[in-house]
Design a protein around this motif. Structure first.
Motif, PDB file in Angstrom:
ATOM      1  N   LEU A 149       0.832  -1.203   0.000  1.00  0.00           N
ATOM      2  CA  LEU A 149       0.000   0.000   0.000  1.00  0.00           C
ATOM      3  C   LEU A 149       0.870   1.258   0.000  1.00  0.00           C
ATOM      4  N   PHE A 150       1.921   1.265   0.797  1.00  0.00           N
ATOM      5  CA  PHE A 150       2.850   2.394   0.822  1.00  0.00           C
ATOM      6  C   PHE A 150       3.558   2.551  -0.520  1.00  0.00           C
ATOM      7  N   PHE A 151       4.025   1.453  -1.073  1.00  0.00           N
ATOM      8  CA  PHE A 151       4.746   1.509  -2.349  1.00  0.00           C
ATOM      9  C   PHE A 151       3.854   2.048  -3.466  1.00  0.00           C
ATOM     10  N   ASP A 152       2.645   1.556  -3.561  1.00  0.00           N
ATOM     11  CA  ASP A 152       1.726   2.025  -4.607  1.00  0.00           C
ATOM     12  C   ASP A 152       1.464   3.519  -4.481  1.00  0.00           C
ATOM     13  N   SER A 153       1.311   3.980  -3.241  1.00  0.00           N
ATOM     14  CA  SER A 153       1.057   5.403  -3.029  1.00  0.00           C
ATOM     15  C   SER A 153       2.243   6.248  -3.470  1.00  0.00           C
ATOM     16  N   LEU A 154       3.454   5.833  -3.129  1.00  0.00           N
ATOM     17  CA  LEU A 154       4.642   6.607  -3.475  1.00  0.00           C
ATOM     18  C   LEU A 154       4.921   6.593  -4.973  1.00  0.00           C
ATOM     19  N   VAL A 155       4.757   5.449  -5.610  1.00  0.00           N
ATOM     20  CA  VAL A 155       4.989   5.369  -7.059  1.00  0.00           C
ATOM     21  C   VAL A 155       3.970   6.203  -7.815  1.00  0.00           C
ATOM     22  N   GLN A 156       2.740   6.193  -7.362  1.00  0.00           N
ATOM     23  CA  GLN A 156       1.706   6.990  -8.012  1.00  0.00           C
ATOM     24  C   GLN A 156       2.018   8.481  -7.912  1.00  0.00           C
ATOM     25  N   LYS A 157       2.464   8.914  -6.760  1.00  0.00           N
ATOM     26  CA  LYS A 157       2.811  10.327  -6.591  1.00  0.00           C
ATOM     27  C   LYS A 157       4.035  10.694  -7.421  1.00  0.00           C
TER      28      LYS A 157
END
Length: 561
Positions: A149-157
């Motif tokens: 969940l953290f990784f997806d959020s950071l990559v999206q940003k």
């Protein structure tokens, strides 16, 4: 423990329902029933009378006293203040203690998850901080899917604004951020991913590269910054194991494309991988990247390869230079460029080696054996690439100047790499007057200079002779051309006369034909006038016509006579 917690503990200290727990040597005295109302695990342990297992659970998840106090306060009905620093630890404790909605409504796990979703993940700073602060707790939440969940959020940003990974490595970048970046524009450069632990940073960068939505230049910028922080600029030698893991991870993350990474960074990283005794895959991978863009390096970059560990530049590792140069010629291929551009790369490397040899020769600490080794590499590279070896001569001259204590035999050893036959005329003139060179070398230079003069004179004489021959051939050609022109003029005149005669004859024939036609037409008019062409008297007509024809034949026959 807070003052309120201590008051409750003192009131229940002599009660059988008191729960005694030590969290990292910090004692907690809690009410069993109060904790059991919120925790399904505590309730189950109390029913089975296995409360000692609770201490094992808290020890396994490495709960810290501050976070556990927040959980206890929540069980007592107090409001909990969530932050990005404690949210992951709170989630971990709430998850393992079973503080979910199935056991109790409006429970801690639901509240902490809501804060994470609404206050942490939408913000770049808070997300990075939470991921970094919850390092140990996230290991226990692998099944919970929180890391993804953290990784997806950071990559999206980072896809919306790649500058979140770091400043663009190329100046005057034409990148324009996505308008959606305004959602987190206020803190886009506050937190850096390089502060994350390696076990989070590497898979995050891999996911960022696989997404193909982030320009590779920004990923390279982040990886290089990570290497500088944890490997190149790290001064703590006691953590060499962590530095070795970091440099191996950096090698796996760096792309192989030419020009994306500075030569200075690659050379330093390669040198550190050797010092840290990194894996052979790591050292070979970095060496391959260095050799691919060796023609883009500077003498100062190449000097890094000779540096000794923990010392100033002292040209200790000459063999590494040989290895990199050999790898360049053995593996350099570029299908997008033609052969002329390929040759230009070889010329650049040859010039680079000459400049590097001159730089090394100016160092007073450079030993004779090391200079000769470098000079031999330089000479081997320049064969078939450079026309003259003046660069090697200048390096030899500087080396002899900086090492004036050398004996005559040592000077000859330093000069053995010098090929006098490949010196230019200017180089020969300078070497012939150089008093630092051994006498034998000066004699060789004079001999070569004499041969060059002889060859130059011979070429000039040959050129003059060829010029005379060419002029004679041009004169003969002009004569032949003139004679050919005269013959052509005669032929033209003959043709002109012939055409003129033909035109005259043709004109006479035409005039004669016109006259004949005119006479016939007039005679026909006369015949009509006298009635010779009447249709009623065909016999008379025949007689008249015959008579006229006879007369005409006679007249025409007389005319040709």
């Amino acid at each position: 423990m807070s003052d309120l917690g201590r008051t409750n503990n003192n009131a229940n200290r002599n009660s059988k329902s008191e729960l005694h727990i030590n969290v990292k040597d910090v004692p907690f005295h809690l009410c069993k029933e109060t904790i059991a109302k919120r925790s399904a695990i505590v309730s189950s342990l109390l029913e089975r009378n296995k409360i000692d297992e609770l201490r094992c659970i808290l020890r396994d998840i490495e709960a810290d006293p501050e976070t556990f106090e927040l959980v206890a306060r929540f069980c007592y009905g107090y409001k909990v203040k969530f932050t990005s620093d404690n949210i992951v630890s709170v989630l971990c404790i709430a998850y393992y203690l079973g503080m979910n909605e199935e056991h109790s409504t409006d429970n801690l796990l639901e509240k902490a998850s809501g804060f994470l979703e609404t206050r942490v993940l939408p913000c770049w700073n808070e997300t990075v901080n939470a991921l970094r602060s919850g390092d140990k707790s996230l290991e226990k939440l692998a099944d919970f899917g929180l890391v993804d969940l953290f990784f997806d959020s950071l990559v999206q940003k980072a896809s919306y604004d790649p500058r979140l990974l770091g400043e663009p490595p190329i100046k005057n970048s034409e990148y324009r951020p996505n308008p959606r970046r305004r959602l987190f524009d206020n803190d886009w450069k506050s937190e850096d991913l390089i502060t994350l632990p390696l076990r989070f940073y590497e898979p995050l960068m891999i996911q960022a590269m696989e997404s193909r939505s982030i320009p590779v230049e920004y990923i390279v910028s982040s990886v290089c910054s990570y290497a500088k922080k944890w490997v190149l600029d790290a001064e703590d030698d006691s953590v060499s194991g962590k530095k070795r893991e970091a440099v191996e991870a950096v090698e796996r993350l760096l792309p192989h494309k030419r020009g994306l990474i500075s030569c200075e960074f690659l050379f330093k990283t390669l040198k550190h991988s050797i010092w840290l005794e990194a894996s052979s895959e790591c050292r070979n991978g970095l060496g391959m990247r260095v050799s691919k863009q060796l023609d883009m390096a500077t003498p100062t970059d190449l000097k890094i390869l000779t540096q000794g560990y923990g010392e100033s530049f002292c040209f200790e590792d000459i063999q590494l230079v040989r290895t990199v140069v050999t790898s360049f010629y053995a593996n350099y291929t570029n299908e997008e460029e033609d052969s002329e551009e390929d040759v230009s790369h070889f010329v650049k490397v040859a010039r680079l080696l000459e400049e590097f040899l001159l730089l090394a020769a100016s160092e007073a600490s450079l030993k004779l054996e090391a200079f000769v080794a470098l000079a031999e590499i330089t000479v081997a590279i320049s064969l078939g690439v450079l026309r003259y070896s003046d660069g090697v001569y200048r390096a030899v001259d500087v080396f002899l100047e900086r090492h004036g204590y050398l004996t005559e035999s040592e000077k000859m050893e330093a000069c053995k790499v010098l090929d006098c036959k490949k010196l230019s005329r200017q180089g020969c003139e300078e070497a012939a007057k150089n008093q630092r060179l051994p006498l034998r070398i000066v004699v060789q230079v004079l001999l070569v200079s004499h041969l060059q003069i002889r060859d130059t004179v011979a070429k000039e004489i040959k050129g003059v002779e060829e010029k005379v021959d060419v002029e004679e051939e041009e004169e003969e050609e002009e004569i032949r051309v003139w004679s050919d022109e005269d013959e052509d003029e005669d032929e033209v005149e003959k043709m002109s006369e012939m055409l003129l005669r033909m035109e005259i004859e043709n004109h006479e024939c035409v005039v004669h034909r016109l006259k004949k036609t005119k006479k016939l037409s007039v005679w026909r008019q006369v015949k009509r006038k006298f009635g010779c062409l009447t249709t009623t008297s065909s016999s008379a007509d025949d007689a008249c016509t015959c008579d006229v024809k006879n007369k005409k034949k006679k007249k025409i026959h007389h005319h040709y006579k």
